[in-house]
Design a protein around this motif. Sequence first.
Motif, PDB file in Angstrom:
ATOM      1  N   TYR A  83       0.821  -1.208   0.000  1.00 31.70           N
ATOM      2  CA  TYR A  83       0.000   0.000   0.000  1.00 31.70           C
ATOM      3  C   TYR A  83       0.860   1.265   0.000  1.00 31.70           C
ATOM      4  CZ  TYR A  83      -3.339   3.536   1.573  1.00 31.70           C
ATOM      5  OH  TYR A  83      -4.101   4.678   1.685  1.00 31.70           O
ATOM      6  N   VAL A  84       1.834   1.327   0.903  1.00 28.59           N
ATOM      7  CA  VAL A  84       2.623   2.567   0.999  1.00 28.59           C
ATOM      8  C   VAL A  84       3.535   2.750  -0.203  1.00 28.59           C
ATOM      9  CG1 VAL A  84       2.467   2.660   3.513  1.00 28.59           C
ATOM     10  CG2 VAL A  84       4.434   1.516   2.452  1.00 28.59           C
ATOM     11  N   GLU A  85       4.003   1.654  -0.782  1.00 28.29           N
ATOM     12  CA  GLU A  85       4.807   1.776  -1.997  1.00 28.29           C
ATOM     13  C   GLU A  85       3.991   2.429  -3.111  1.00 28.29           C
ATOM     14  OE1 GLU A  85       6.434  -1.913  -3.274  1.00 28.29           O
ATOM     15  OE2 GLU A  85       7.688  -2.170  -1.499  1.00 28.29           O
ATOM     16  N   GLN A  86       2.752   1.987  -3.252  1.00 29.99           N
ATOM     17  CA  GLN A  86       1.906   2.508  -4.313  1.00 29.99           C
ATOM     18  C   GLN A  86       1.445   3.939  -4.033  1.00 29.99           C
ATOM     19  OE1 GLN A  86      -1.266  -0.336  -4.839  1.00 29.99           O
ATOM     20  NE2 GLN A  86       0.066  -1.876  -5.739  1.00 29.99           N
ATOM     21  N   GLN A  87       1.039   4.196  -2.800  1.00 33.41           N
ATOM     22  CA  GLN A  87       0.483   5.501  -2.458  1.00 33.41           C
ATOM     23  C   GLN A  87       1.533   6.602  -2.425  1.00 33.41           C
ATOM     24  OE1 GLN A  87      -2.806   6.506  -1.863  1.00 33.41           O
ATOM     25  NE2 GLN A  87      -3.310   4.499  -2.719  1.00 33.41           N
ATOM     26  N   PHE A  88       2.749   6.262  -2.010  1.00 32.21           N
ATOM     27  CA  PHE A  88       3.780   7.280  -1.812  1.00 32.21           C
ATOM     28  C   PHE A  88       4.981   7.110  -2.735  1.00 32.21           C
ATOM     29  CE2 PHE A  88       1.394   6.791   2.124  1.00 32.21           C
ATOM     30  CZ  PHE A  88       1.039   8.103   2.400  1.00 32.21           C
ATOM     31  N   SER A  89       4.898   6.133  -3.662  1.00 31.82           N
ATOM     32  CA  SER A  89       5.978   5.880  -4.628  1.00 31.82           C
ATOM     33  C   SER A  89       7.316   5.640  -3.935  1.00 31.82           C
ATOM     34  CB  SER A  89       6.096   7.051  -5.611  1.00 31.82           C
ATOM     35  OG  SER A  89       4.885   7.245  -6.308  1.00 31.82           O
ATOM     36  N   LEU A  90       7.279   4.869  -2.853  1.00 27.41           N
ATOM     37  CA  LEU A  90       8.487   4.596  -2.085  1.00 27.41           C
ATOM     38  C   LEU A  90       9.339   3.517  -2.750  1.00 27.41           C
ATOM     39  CD1 LEU A  90       7.067   4.567   1.552  1.00 27.41           C
ATOM     40  CD2 LEU A  90       7.954   6.501   0.242  1.00 27.41           C
ATOM     41  N   ALA A  91      10.582   3.419  -2.292  1.00 25.45           N
ATOM     42  CA  ALA A  91      11.477   2.371  -2.761  1.00 25.45           C
ATOM     43  C   ALA A  91      10.847   0.999  -2.521  1.00 25.45           C
ATOM     44  CB  ALA A  91      12.819   2.470  -2.041  1.00 25.45           C
ATOM     45  N   GLU A  92      11.199   0.042  -3.372  1.00 23.95           N
ATOM     46  CA  GLU A  92      10.586  -1.282  -3.296  1.00 23.95           C
ATOM     47  C   GLU A  92      11.094  -2.114  -2.126  1.00 23.95           C
ATOM     48  OE1 GLU A  92      10.996  -3.247  -7.011  1.00 23.95           O
ATOM     49  OE2 GLU A  92       9.634  -1.876  -8.075  1.00 23.95           O
ATOM     50  N   ARG A  93      12.178  -1.677  -1.518  1.00 23.25           N
ATOM     51  CA  ARG A  93      12.701  -2.389  -0.346  1.00 23.25           C
ATOM     52  C   ARG A  93      12.819  -1.411   0.817  1.00 23.25           C
ATOM     53  NH1 ARG A  93      17.988  -5.206  -1.101  1.00 23.25           N
ATOM     54  NH2 ARG A  93      18.578  -3.277  -2.159  1.00 23.25           N
ATOM     55  N   THR A  94      12.535  -1.891   1.988  1.00 18.97           N
ATOM     56  CA  THR A  94      12.546  -1.060   3.188  1.00 18.97           C
ATOM     57  C   THR A  94      13.622  -1.523   4.159  1.00 18.97           C
ATOM     58  OG1 THR A  94      11.150  -0.210   4.981  1.00 18.97           O
ATOM     59  CG2 THR A  94      10.857  -2.517   4.384  1.00 18.97           C
ATOM     60  N   VAL A  95      13.938  -0.671   5.117  1.00 17.48           N
ATOM     61  CA  VAL A  95      14.808  -1.041   6.233  1.00 17.48           C
ATOM     62  C   VAL A  95      13.936  -1.126   7.474  1.00 17.48           C
ATOM     63  CG1 VAL A  95      16.716  -0.350   7.716  1.00 17.48           C
ATOM     64  CG2 VAL A  95      16.870   0.016   5.243  1.00 17.48           C
ATOM     65  N   LEU A  96      13.870  -2.292   8.070  1.00 18.50           N
ATOM     66  CA  LEU A  96      13.028  -2.522   9.240  1.00 18.50           C
ATOM     67  C   LEU A  96      13.806  -2.291  10.528  1.00 18.50           C
ATOM     68  CD1 LEU A  96      11.087  -5.592   7.937  1.00 18.50           C
ATOM     69  CD2 LEU A  96       9.973  -3.732   9.169  1.00 18.50           C
ATOM     70  N   PHE A  97      13.160  -1.577  11.458  1.00 11.89           N
ATOM     71  CA  PHE A  97      13.728  -1.333  12.779  1.00 11.89           C
ATOM     72  C   PHE A  97      12.996  -2.224  13.781  1.00 11.89           C
ATOM     73  CE2 PHE A  97      15.508   3.287  12.482  1.00 11.89           C
ATOM     74  CZ  PHE A  97      16.203   2.949  11.336  1.00 11.89           C
ATOM     75  N   GLY A  98      13.690  -3.210  14.325  1.00 13.63           N
ATOM     76  CA  GLY A  98      13.086  -4.131  15.283  1.00 13.63           C
ATOM     77  C   GLY A  98      13.629  -3.902  16.681  1.00 13.63           C
ATOM     78  N   PHE A  99      12.873  -3.167  17.493  1.00 19.69           N
ATOM     79  CA  PHE A  99      13.259  -2.926  18.880  1.00 19.69           C
ATOM     80  C   PHE A  99      12.555  -3.946  19.774  1.00 19.69           C
ATOM     81  CE2 PHE A  99      14.854   1.700  19.165  1.00 19.69           C
ATOM     82  CZ  PHE A  99      15.439   1.627  17.913  1.00 19.69           C
ATOM     83  N   SER A 100      13.330  -4.641  20.600  1.00 18.66           N
ATOM     84  CA  SER A 100      12.768  -5.598  21.552  1.00 18.66           C
ATOM     85  C   SER A 100      11.876  -6.610  20.833  1.00 18.66           C
ATOM     86  CB  SER A 100      12.017  -4.839  22.650  1.00 18.66           C
ATOM     87  OG  SER A 100      11.697  -5.683  23.728  1.00 18.66           O
ATOM     88  N   ARG A 101      10.590  -6.703  21.181  1.00 12.90           N
ATOM     89  CA  ARG A 101       9.695  -7.655  20.513  1.00 12.90           C
ATOM     90  C   ARG A 101       9.529  -7.330  19.032  1.00 12.90           C
ATOM     91  NH1 ARG A 101       4.127  -6.457  23.643  1.00 12.90           N
ATOM     92  NH2 ARG A 101       5.634  -6.097  25.303  1.00 12.90           N
ATOM     93  N   GLY A 102       9.790  -6.080  18.651  1.00  7.67           N
ATOM     94  CA  GLY A 102       9.708  -5.708  17.249  1.00  7.67           C
ATOM     95  C   GLY A 102      10.682  -6.483  16.373  1.00  7.67           C
TER      96      GLY A 102
END
Length: 243
Positions: A83-102
């Motif tokens: 959804y966000v890639e299409q709506q905001f024309s973002l890069a096709e790959r993201t960097v995920l931030f996983g804090f603790s349980r994240g």
Amino acid sequence: MQKTLWKGYIRYDFLVNGIEGLIIVPATPAKGKPWIWRAEFFDAFAQVDMAMLEKGWYLAYYKVSDMYGCPASIRFMRSFQNYVEQQFSLAERTVLFGFSRGALYSFNYAAEYSDKVAGLYLDAPSLDIRSWPGGFGKAVRADKEWQECLAHYGLTEETVKDFKGNPLDKIDQVAKALIPIIIVYGDADTAAIYSENAEILINSYRERGGLINVIVKPEGEHHPHSLEDPTPVVDFLIEKACR
């Protein structure tokens, strides 16, 4: 979609699959519209998040809270990314931030959709539900969270003993995808026990030839997360996750 101002930046709030999501827009987007995705605890210990935002990276959050990276949450996350890639024309790959349980969310997502992830920043990570919230090792069991976790995974106290769906069971998939990882942890953390979580990932990832950078906070506990000076994490992500 609701548009507001957040800390001087444009913020969009919306629903995907009936779940709250948001995007923060940088003042001047970097080339290719790269973005970071905070898996959990949005705006908590956000030194790296804000530094990346200032460098032109979009910042995203999707509230799959208290689902502990279970398969259903990973499917929801994939819908969000689409959804966000299409709506905001973002890069096709993201960097995920996983804090603790994240980290449970982030790593499981990277294993399932490795072609959609450019990098991982794991901070005081929980990588085995039996370690936390289960308390099968050195950590104290978090009773409420453990019951939620079992329910989301469809597990019991008995079946979880043979469970093979933890991030630590999926290291091969992420390493084969050459996803760079940076880990920050405190060596006095009594919640996300190093020897039961980060240490296993670090050793296994290196054995498989994966790129993993590690920053240790001497005598650091589970909180506070992140670093007072976010530069080492920011530099690593910009250099390694923009390949």
